[in-house]
Design a protein around this motif. Sequence first.
Motif, PDB file in Angstrom:
ATOM      1  N   GLU A   1      14.324  11.089  -3.530  1.00 47.96           N
ATOM      2  CA  GLU A   1      14.483  10.139  -4.638  1.00 47.96           C
ATOM      3  C   GLU A   1      15.951   9.967  -4.998  1.00 47.96           C
ATOM      4  OE1 GLU A   1      11.706   8.510  -6.973  1.00 47.96           O
ATOM      5  OE2 GLU A   1      11.410   8.456  -4.807  1.00 47.96           O
ATOM      6  N   ASN A   2      16.688  11.073  -5.080  1.00 46.94           N
ATOM      7  CA  ASN A   2      18.108  11.004  -5.411  1.00 46.94           C
ATOM      8  C   ASN A   2      18.892  10.274  -4.330  1.00 46.94           C
ATOM      9  OD1 ASN A   2      17.899  12.304  -7.892  1.00 46.94           O
ATOM     10  ND2 ASN A   2      18.130  14.327  -6.974  1.00 46.94           N
ATOM     11  N   PHE A   3      18.556  10.514  -3.075  1.00 40.96           N
ATOM     12  CA  PHE A   3      19.226   9.832  -1.968  1.00 40.96           C
ATOM     13  C   PHE A   3      19.042   8.325  -2.093  1.00 40.96           C
ATOM     14  CE2 PHE A   3      19.093   7.829   2.200  1.00 40.96           C
ATOM     15  CZ  PHE A   3      20.333   8.192   2.714  1.00 40.96           C
ATOM     16  N   ILE A   4      17.819   7.886  -2.317  1.00 42.54           N
ATOM     17  CA  ILE A   4      17.544   6.452  -2.403  1.00 42.54           C
ATOM     18  C   ILE A   4      18.240   5.839  -3.621  1.00 42.54           C
ATOM     19  CG2 ILE A   4      15.735   4.713  -2.734  1.00 42.54           C
ATOM     20  CD1 ILE A   4      13.927   6.577  -1.070  1.00 42.54           C
ATOM     21  N   ALA A   5      18.258   6.566  -4.725  1.00 45.48           N
ATOM     22  CA  ALA A   5      18.930   6.063  -5.927  1.00 45.48           C
ATOM     23  C   ALA A   5      20.437   5.972  -5.721  1.00 45.48           C
ATOM     24  CB  ALA A   5      18.608   6.958  -7.119  1.00 45.48           C
ATOM     25  N   ARG A   6      20.986   6.876  -4.939  1.00 41.85           N
ATOM     26  CA  ARG A   6      22.438   6.982  -4.751  1.00 41.85           C
ATOM     27  C   ARG A   6      22.967   6.100  -3.628  1.00 41.85           C
ATOM     28  NH1 ARG A   6      22.432  12.137  -3.273  1.00 41.85           N
ATOM     29  NH2 ARG A   6      22.657  11.660  -1.086  1.00 41.85           N
ATOM     30  N   GLU A   7      22.227   5.996  -2.529  1.00 40.08           N
ATOM     31  CA  GLU A   7      22.711   5.316  -1.321  1.00 40.08           C
ATOM     32  C   GLU A   7      22.107   3.927  -1.179  1.00 40.08           C
ATOM     33  OE1 GLU A   7      25.014   6.728   0.611  1.00 40.08           O
ATOM     34  OE2 GLU A   7      24.943   8.596  -0.545  1.00 40.08           O
TER      35      GLU A   7
ATOM     36  N   ALA B   1       0.837  -1.210   0.000  1.00 39.12           N
ATOM     37  CA  ALA B   1       0.000   0.000   0.000  1.00 39.12           C
ATOM     38  C   ALA B   1       0.867   1.252   0.000  1.00 39.12           C
ATOM     39  CB  ALA B   1      -0.942  -0.009   1.208  1.00 39.12           C
ATOM     40  N   VAL B   2       1.936   1.257   0.802  1.00 37.84           N
ATOM     41  CA  VAL B   2       2.857   2.397   0.838  1.00 37.84           C
ATOM     42  C   VAL B   2       3.529   2.565  -0.518  1.00 37.84           C
ATOM     43  CG1 VAL B   2       5.043   3.215   1.842  1.00 37.84           C
ATOM     44  CG2 VAL B   2       3.222   2.360   3.338  1.00 37.84           C
ATOM     45  N   ALA B   3       3.990   1.460  -1.093  1.00 43.08           N
ATOM     46  CA  ALA B   3       4.669   1.521  -2.393  1.00 43.08           C
ATOM     47  C   ALA B   3       3.754   2.073  -3.479  1.00 43.08           C
ATOM     48  CB  ALA B   3       5.171   0.129  -2.786  1.00 43.08           C
ATOM     49  N   THR B   4       2.519   1.623  -3.505  1.00 45.52           N
ATOM     50  CA  THR B   4       1.611   2.114  -4.544  1.00 45.52           C
ATOM     51  C   THR B   4       1.258   3.582  -4.317  1.00 45.52           C
ATOM     52  OG1 THR B   4      -0.309   1.177  -3.392  1.00 45.52           O
ATOM     53  CG2 THR B   4       0.666  -0.152  -5.139  1.00 45.52           C
ATOM     54  N   TRP B   5       1.185   4.003  -3.049  1.00 38.61           N
ATOM     55  CA  TRP B   5       0.958   5.423  -2.788  1.00 38.61           C
ATOM     56  C   TRP B   5       2.119   6.247  -3.333  1.00 38.61           C
ATOM     57  CZ3 TRP B   5       3.146   9.540  -0.160  1.00 38.61           C
ATOM     58  CH2 TRP B   5       2.335  10.662  -0.019  1.00 38.61           C
ATOM     59  N   PHE B   6       3.368   5.800  -3.071  1.00 37.54           N
ATOM     60  CA  PHE B   6       4.534   6.513  -3.602  1.00 37.54           C
ATOM     61  C   PHE B   6       4.535   6.487  -5.133  1.00 37.54           C
ATOM     62  CE2 PHE B   6       6.823   5.783   0.598  1.00 37.54           C
ATOM     63  CZ  PHE B   6       6.796   7.117   0.960  1.00 37.54           C
ATOM     64  N   ALA B   7       4.181   5.352  -5.722  1.00 32.45           N
ATOM     65  CA  ALA B   7       4.124   5.272  -7.188  1.00 32.45           C
ATOM     66  C   ALA B   7       3.104   6.262  -7.738  1.00 32.45           C
ATOM     67  CB  ALA B   7       3.785   3.845  -7.628  1.00 32.45           C
ATOM     68  N   ASN B   8       1.979   6.386  -7.057  1.00 31.75           N
ATOM     69  CA  ASN B   8       0.938   7.319  -7.486  1.00 31.75           C
ATOM     70  C   ASN B   8       1.375   8.775  -7.325  1.00 31.75           C
ATOM     71  OD1 ASN B   8      -1.689   7.657  -8.578  1.00 31.75           O
ATOM     72  ND2 ASN B   8      -2.434   8.219  -6.541  1.00 31.75           N
TER      73      ASN B   8
ATOM     74  N   ALA C   1       8.815   4.054  -4.209  1.00 24.11           N
ATOM     75  CA  ALA C   1       7.919   2.945  -4.547  1.00 24.11           C
ATOM     76  C   ALA C   1       8.714   1.643  -4.672  1.00 24.11           C
ATOM     77  CB  ALA C   1       7.166   3.241  -5.837  1.00 24.11           C
ATOM     78  N   LYS C   2       9.798   1.681  -5.410  1.00 26.79           N
ATOM     79  CA  LYS C   2      10.637   0.489  -5.605  1.00 26.79           C
ATOM     80  C   LYS C   2      11.156  -0.030  -4.274  1.00 26.79           C
ATOM     81  CE  LYS C   2      14.875  -0.874  -8.001  1.00 26.79           C
ATOM     82  NZ  LYS C   2      15.969  -0.394  -8.858  1.00 26.79           N
ATOM     83  N   TYR C   3      11.592   0.872  -3.408  1.00 25.79           N
ATOM     84  CA  TYR C   3      12.099   0.489  -2.095  1.00 25.79           C
ATOM     85  C   TYR C   3      11.028  -0.272  -1.305  1.00 25.79           C
ATOM     86  CZ  TYR C   3      13.988   0.745   2.603  1.00 25.79           C
ATOM     87  OH  TYR C   3      14.430   0.409   3.856  1.00 25.79           O
ATOM     88  N   PHE C   4       9.811   0.245  -1.285  1.00 30.74           N
ATOM     89  CA  PHE C   4       8.760  -0.392  -0.496  1.00 30.74           C
ATOM     90  C   PHE C   4       8.192  -1.638  -1.157  1.00 30.74           C
ATOM     91  CE2 PHE C   4       9.139   3.355   2.089  1.00 30.74           C
ATOM     92  CZ  PHE C   4       8.983   2.817   3.355  1.00 30.74           C
ATOM     93  N   TYR C   5       8.233  -1.733  -2.482  1.00 28.07           N
ATOM     94  CA  TYR C   5       7.871  -3.004  -3.119  1.00 28.07           C
ATOM     95  C   TYR C   5       8.860  -4.089  -2.669  1.00 28.07           C
ATOM     96  CZ  TYR C   5       4.462  -0.870  -6.331  1.00 28.07           C
ATOM     97  OH  TYR C   5       3.382  -0.226  -6.874  1.00 28.07           O
ATOM     98  N   ARG C   6      10.144  -3.754  -2.616  1.00 23.33           N
ATOM     99  CA  ARG C   6      11.166  -4.702  -2.137  1.00 23.33           C
ATOM    100  C   ARG C   6      10.931  -5.052  -0.669  1.00 23.33           C
ATOM    101  NH1 ARG C   6      15.180  -1.490  -4.614  1.00 23.33           N
ATOM    102  NH2 ARG C   6      15.699  -0.735  -2.529  1.00 23.33           N
ATOM    103  N   GLN C   7      10.597  -4.041   0.136  1.00 30.58           N
ATOM    104  CA  GLN C   7      10.336  -4.290   1.547  1.00 30.58           C
ATOM    105  C   GLN C   7       9.143  -5.235   1.725  1.00 30.58           C
ATOM    106  OE1 GLN C   7      13.430  -3.176   2.943  1.00 30.58           O
ATOM    107  NE2 GLN C   7      11.972  -3.230   4.609  1.00 30.58           N
ATOM    108  N   SER C   8       8.147  -5.098   0.874  1.00 33.61           N
ATOM    109  CA  SER C   8       6.991  -5.980   0.944  1.00 33.61           C
ATOM    110  C   SER C   8       7.410  -7.430   0.730  1.00 33.61           C
ATOM    111  CB  SER C   8       5.945  -5.573  -0.102  1.00 33.61           C
ATOM    112  OG  SER C   8       4.911  -6.541  -0.139  1.00 33.61           O
ATOM    113  N   VAL C   9       8.235  -7.659  -0.272  1.00 31.79           N
ATOM    114  CA  VAL C   9       8.716  -9.012  -0.540  1.00 31.79           C
ATOM    115  C   VAL C   9       9.541  -9.526   0.635  1.00 31.79           C
ATOM    116  CG1 VAL C   9      10.239 -10.386  -2.032  1.00 31.79           C
ATOM    117  CG2 VAL C   9       8.625  -8.759  -3.049  1.00 31.79           C
ATOM    118  N   GLU C  10      10.363  -8.662   1.197  1.00 30.69           N
ATOM    119  CA  GLU C  10      11.190  -9.050   2.337  1.00 30.69           C
ATOM    120  C   GLU C  10      10.323  -9.488   3.525  1.00 30.69           C
ATOM    121  OE1 GLU C  10      14.551  -6.973   5.140  1.00 30.69           O
ATOM    122  OE2 GLU C  10      14.569  -6.467   3.011  1.00 30.69           O
TER     123      GLU C  10
END
Length: 176
Positions: free
Chosen positions: A151-157, A26-33, A40-49
């Motif tokens: 977004e840049n932080f997550i992409a970079r770190e 739900a968090v990931a789709t909210w970020f995607a929206n 969004a990508k980070y939280f989709y991964r967290q969901s799988v984890e």
Amino acid sequence: MRKASFNELLSTQVGNEFSASQQYIAVATWFANQDLPQLAKYFYRQSVEERNHAMMMVQYMLDRDLPVNIPGIPAVRNDFTSVTEPLALALKQEKEVTKNIEDMFRAARAEDDALGEQFMLWFLKEQVEEVASMTTLLNIAQRADNLFDIENFIARETVGDSGHDSSAPEAAGGTL
């Protein structure tokens, strides 16, 4: 009042992990929206984890010949008003999971269940990483001048271990 046994707490935690997985979707789709693809990508991964964590617990229960009941999960939150709201929710959720894992460890120890205690050690270590990651994301979001900084932080770190840990317990059906 009787304290719940380690096995009862573990069964409950399977549901908590599946619930966390759904909440992160739900968090990931909210970020995607919100056109925030890195979050969004980070939280989709967290969901799988989180799903994998539940399945690790299921496999442990199967290996120990314990009863396994997969519970339904409560409704998740889908609506947020700012980028920090879902991050604060995720941090709160991870702190609750940490308490649950600590309670399971203590229950296993009190029951002289060395195997249960040993199983929980990996999850205790994992929760340090989970809480630290969510704390970092919330701090960055609170300090950012604009959403693209986040977004840049997550992409970079590298935030967290992305669920890759060779010492992780086996998951029923394999990890995703």
